[in-house]
Write a protein that holds these residues in place. Sequence first.
Motif, PDB file in Angstrom:
ATOM      1  N   MET A 152       0.840  -1.188   0.000  1.00 22.36           N
ATOM      2  CA  MET A 152       0.000   0.000   0.000  1.00 22.36           C
ATOM      3  C   MET A 152       0.875   1.237   0.000  1.00 22.36           C
ATOM      4  O   MET A 152       1.911   1.292   0.677  1.00 22.36           O
ATOM      5  N   GLY A 153       0.474   2.242  -0.757  1.00 21.08           N
ATOM      6  CA  GLY A 153       1.245   3.476  -0.817  1.00 21.08           C
ATOM      7  C   GLY A 153       2.647   3.220  -1.329  1.00 21.08           C
ATOM      8  O   GLY A 153       2.864   2.456  -2.266  1.00 21.08           O
ATOM      9  N   SER A 154       3.626   3.858  -0.688  1.00 20.46           N
ATOM     10  CA  SER A 154       5.024   3.702  -1.092  1.00 20.46           C
ATOM     11  C   SER A 154       5.794   2.792  -0.148  1.00 20.46           C
ATOM     12  O   SER A 154       7.025   2.763  -0.174  1.00 20.46           O
ATOM     13  N   GLU A 155       5.073   2.031   0.672  1.00 19.82           N
ATOM     14  CA  GLU A 155       5.727   1.172   1.655  1.00 19.82           C
ATOM     15  C   GLU A 155       6.438   0.008   0.968  1.00 19.82           C
ATOM     16  O   GLU A 155       5.900  -0.646   0.080  1.00 19.82           O
ATOM     17  N   GLY A 156       7.682  -0.240   1.373  1.00 20.90           N
ATOM     18  CA  GLY A 156       8.402  -1.421   0.914  1.00 20.90           C
ATOM     19  C   GLY A 156       8.883  -1.367  -0.518  1.00 20.90           C
ATOM     20  O   GLY A 156       9.154  -2.412  -1.120  1.00 20.90           O
ATOM     21  N   ILE A 157       9.008  -0.168  -1.099  1.00 20.44           N
ATOM     22  CA  ILE A 157       9.479  -0.032  -2.484  1.00 20.44           C
ATOM     23  C   ILE A 157      10.971   0.305  -2.477  1.00 20.44           C
ATOM     24  O   ILE A 157      11.406   1.223  -1.778  1.00 20.44           O
ATOM     25  N   PHE A 158      11.747  -0.443  -3.271  1.00 21.60           N
ATOM     26  CA  PHE A 158      13.197  -0.244  -3.322  1.00 21.60           C
ATOM     27  C   PHE A 158      13.668  -0.195  -4.776  1.00 21.60           C
ATOM     28  O   PHE A 158      13.102  -0.854  -5.652  1.00 21.60           O
ATOM     29  N   PHE A 159      14.709   0.588  -5.000  1.00 20.55           N
ATOM     30  CA  PHE A 159      15.352   0.652  -6.309  1.00 20.55           C
ATOM     31  C   PHE A 159      16.632  -0.175  -6.261  1.00 20.55           C
ATOM     32  O   PHE A 159      17.533   0.117  -5.464  1.00 20.55           O
ATOM     33  N   ALA A 160      16.689  -1.196  -7.079  1.00 16.07           N
ATOM     34  CA  ALA A 160      17.897  -2.035  -7.163  1.00 16.07           C
ATOM     35  C   ALA A 160      18.788  -1.473  -8.264  1.00 16.07           C
ATOM     36  O   ALA A 160      18.415  -1.468  -9.446  1.00 16.07           O
ATOM     37  N   GLU A 161      19.970  -1.006  -7.893  1.00 13.83           N
ATOM     38  CA  GLU A 161      20.871  -0.352  -8.847  1.00 13.83           C
ATOM     39  C   GLU A 161      21.805  -1.340  -9.543  1.00 13.83           C
ATOM     40  O   GLU A 161      22.455  -0.993 -10.522  1.00 13.83           O
ATOM     41  N   ASN A 162      21.855  -2.578  -9.029  1.00 15.56           N
ATOM     42  CA  ASN A 162      22.736  -3.585  -9.622  1.00 15.56           C
ATOM     43  C   ASN A 162      22.233  -4.979  -9.220  1.00 15.56           C
ATOM     44  O   ASN A 162      21.262  -5.107  -8.468  1.00 15.56           O
ATOM     45  N   ARG A 163      22.926  -6.029  -9.696  1.00 18.84           N
ATOM     46  CA  ARG A 163      22.489  -7.403  -9.414  1.00 18.84           C
ATOM     47  C   ARG A 163      22.516  -7.722  -7.924  1.00 18.84           C
ATOM     48  O   ARG A 163      21.631  -8.420  -7.412  1.00 18.84           O
ATOM     49  N   ARG A 164      23.553  -7.243  -7.269  1.00 16.02           N
ATOM     50  CA  ARG A 164      23.678  -7.540  -5.839  1.00 16.02           C
ATOM     51  C   ARG A 164      22.480  -6.974  -5.059  1.00 16.02           C
ATOM     52  O   ARG A 164      21.916  -7.651  -4.198  1.00 16.02           O
ATOM     53  N   GLU A 165      22.114  -5.740  -5.367  1.00 15.18           N
ATOM     54  CA  GLU A 165      20.968  -5.144  -4.689  1.00 15.18           C
ATOM     55  C   GLU A 165      19.673  -5.839  -5.083  1.00 15.18           C
ATOM     56  O   GLU A 165      18.779  -6.022  -4.246  1.00 15.18           O
ATOM     57  N   LEU A 166      19.551  -6.225  -6.349  1.00 12.62           N
ATOM     58  CA  LEU A 166      18.356  -6.941  -6.784  1.00 12.62           C
ATOM     59  C   LEU A 166      18.195  -8.241  -6.016  1.00 12.62           C
ATOM     60  O   LEU A 166      17.103  -8.575  -5.537  1.00 12.62           O
ATOM     61  N   GLU A 167      19.270  -8.983  -5.887  1.00 15.98           N
ATOM     62  CA  GLU A 167      19.219 -10.255  -5.160  1.00 15.98           C
ATOM     63  C   GLU A 167      18.792 -10.025  -3.715  1.00 15.98           C
ATOM     64  O   GLU A 167      17.976 -10.760  -3.160  1.00 15.98           O
ATOM     65  N   PHE A 168      19.369  -8.980  -3.096  1.00 17.17           N
ATOM     66  CA  PHE A 168      19.045  -8.707  -1.693  1.00 17.17           C
ATOM     67  C   PHE A 168      17.578  -8.302  -1.535  1.00 17.17           C
ATOM     68  O   PHE A 168      16.846  -8.878  -0.724  1.00 17.17           O
ATOM     69  N   PHE A 169      17.125  -7.293  -2.304  1.00 11.76           N
ATOM     70  CA  PHE A 169      15.758  -6.791  -2.140  1.00 11.76           C
ATOM     71  C   PHE A 169      14.715  -7.828  -2.553  1.00 11.76           C
ATOM     72  O   PHE A 169      13.638  -7.904  -1.957  1.00 11.76           O
ATOM     73  N   TYR A 170      15.038  -8.642  -3.552  1.00 10.81           N
ATOM     74  CA  TYR A 170      14.108  -9.669  -4.001  1.00 10.81           C
ATOM     75  C   TYR A 170      13.878 -10.711  -2.905  1.00 10.81           C
ATOM     76  O   TYR A 170      12.776 -11.247  -2.757  1.00 10.81           O
ATOM     77  N   GLY A 171      14.907 -10.965  -2.106  1.00  9.84           N
ATOM     78  CA  GLY A 171      14.767 -11.868  -0.965  1.00  9.84           C
ATOM     79  C   GLY A 171      14.201 -11.188   0.262  1.00  9.84           C
ATOM     80  O   GLY A 171      13.536 -11.818   1.086  1.00  9.84           O
ATOM     81  N   TYR A 172      14.445  -9.883   0.378  1.00 13.38           N
ATOM     82  CA  TYR A 172      14.022  -9.125   1.559  1.00 13.38           C
ATOM     83  C   TYR A 172      12.540  -8.770   1.530  1.00 13.38           C
ATOM     84  O   TYR A 172      11.841  -8.849   2.552  1.00 13.38           O
ATOM     85  N   VAL A 173      12.036  -8.365   0.358  1.00 18.27           N
ATOM     86  CA  VAL A 173      10.643  -7.925   0.246  1.00 18.27           C
ATOM     87  C   VAL A 173       9.721  -9.143   0.152  1.00 18.27           C
ATOM     88  O   VAL A 173       9.903 -10.013  -0.702  1.00 18.27           O
ATOM     89  N   GLU A 174       8.737  -9.201   1.018  1.00 14.61           N
ATOM     90  CA  GLU A 174       7.788 -10.312   1.009  1.00 14.61           C
ATOM     91  C   GLU A 174       6.846 -10.181  -0.187  1.00 14.61           C
ATOM     92  O   GLU A 174       6.361  -9.093  -0.494  1.00 14.61           O
TER      93      GLU A 174
END
Length: 337
Positions: A152-174
């Motif tokens: 809902m809203g802007s809660e839990g939205i992240f910008f992945a700037e590279n593969r490492r961040e994508l891997e982390f946020f993809y696992g972190y965000v439910e």
Amino acid sequence: MNLLLTSIGKRIELIGHLKTSFRVIGVDASTENPAKSFADAFYRVPRCREEGYVEALLAVCEEEKVSLLVPLYEPEFEILNAARDKFEEIGVKLVLSGEPVTEICNDKRKTAAFFKRYDIPAPETLSDSEVEAVIGGEQAEFPLIVKPADGMGSEGIFFAENRRELEFFYGYVENALVQRCARGKEYTIDVLCDFYGQPVYIVPRIRLEVRSGEVTKSRVDLQRRVMEGTEGLLRSLNREGRVCGPMTIQCFWEESEQRLQFIEINPRFGGGVPLAFAAGADYAAALKRMGESFAAGAAGGSLKGEEKPDLTDFREQEIKELTMLRYTQAVYEDGER
């Protein structure tokens, strides 16, 4: 005419506008909310997922002779849609889009599928296998957006700037959803539809500054392509189910590429909708006429309200290109809580 708002929280400007045409009754699961000081009456009710929630609302509606019920909080929508007939049996019109529409809006995977089904321009949504391939080394254009599909809203939205961040946020965000970034000016479009799914107001505004998911600076910009695109989106949404009441739609317009991309649909009042009110969109008066038509239909023997109101004068109202600059105020209460 009496109107009930749920989950009133901090919706003080919304209440102030609606009071120009209604007696406004507010309900919330907490008494520690500032908006109750501005409503004409306030009731504490159970949380929407607690036992007795619908029964409490029905009791308030009967006690206060409510004509229109406008919910403000997404988790309530499914519950209230299921109880729609119970409210109409006591003469209360639920100002909320039908369940097929709210399901599309509240699940971002279904929103993305809806955009694709009707060729509505939108950023590409990556499948789980595509995300895994990018994490594993497949070429991709960054940044990518990672967000909860049921957020809902802007809660839990992240910008992945590279593969490492994508891997982390993809696992972190439910319940994570990954999309490509839209570019250009970000617009929120405040919409009011009548009970037949036809737009009364379409008011686009540029999001100039947002804090904690709520817009603090915004400017009305009656961008033709944005308005036409919104009209087309609403026509498609009405093919899925009945659109009704307030909608808040978000998109990006990239001037250099003449490209429009929609990103989100919310079947409720947005936090920045007071700018639309100030610009000339008289939601309160339009809703009152809609409510009167429903009451006339019910009085004529139809619980569904068969009298179709003429809202031409509202659709033809001039909308001014105003800028909104918000600030914070407080309510002070005596005594210990």
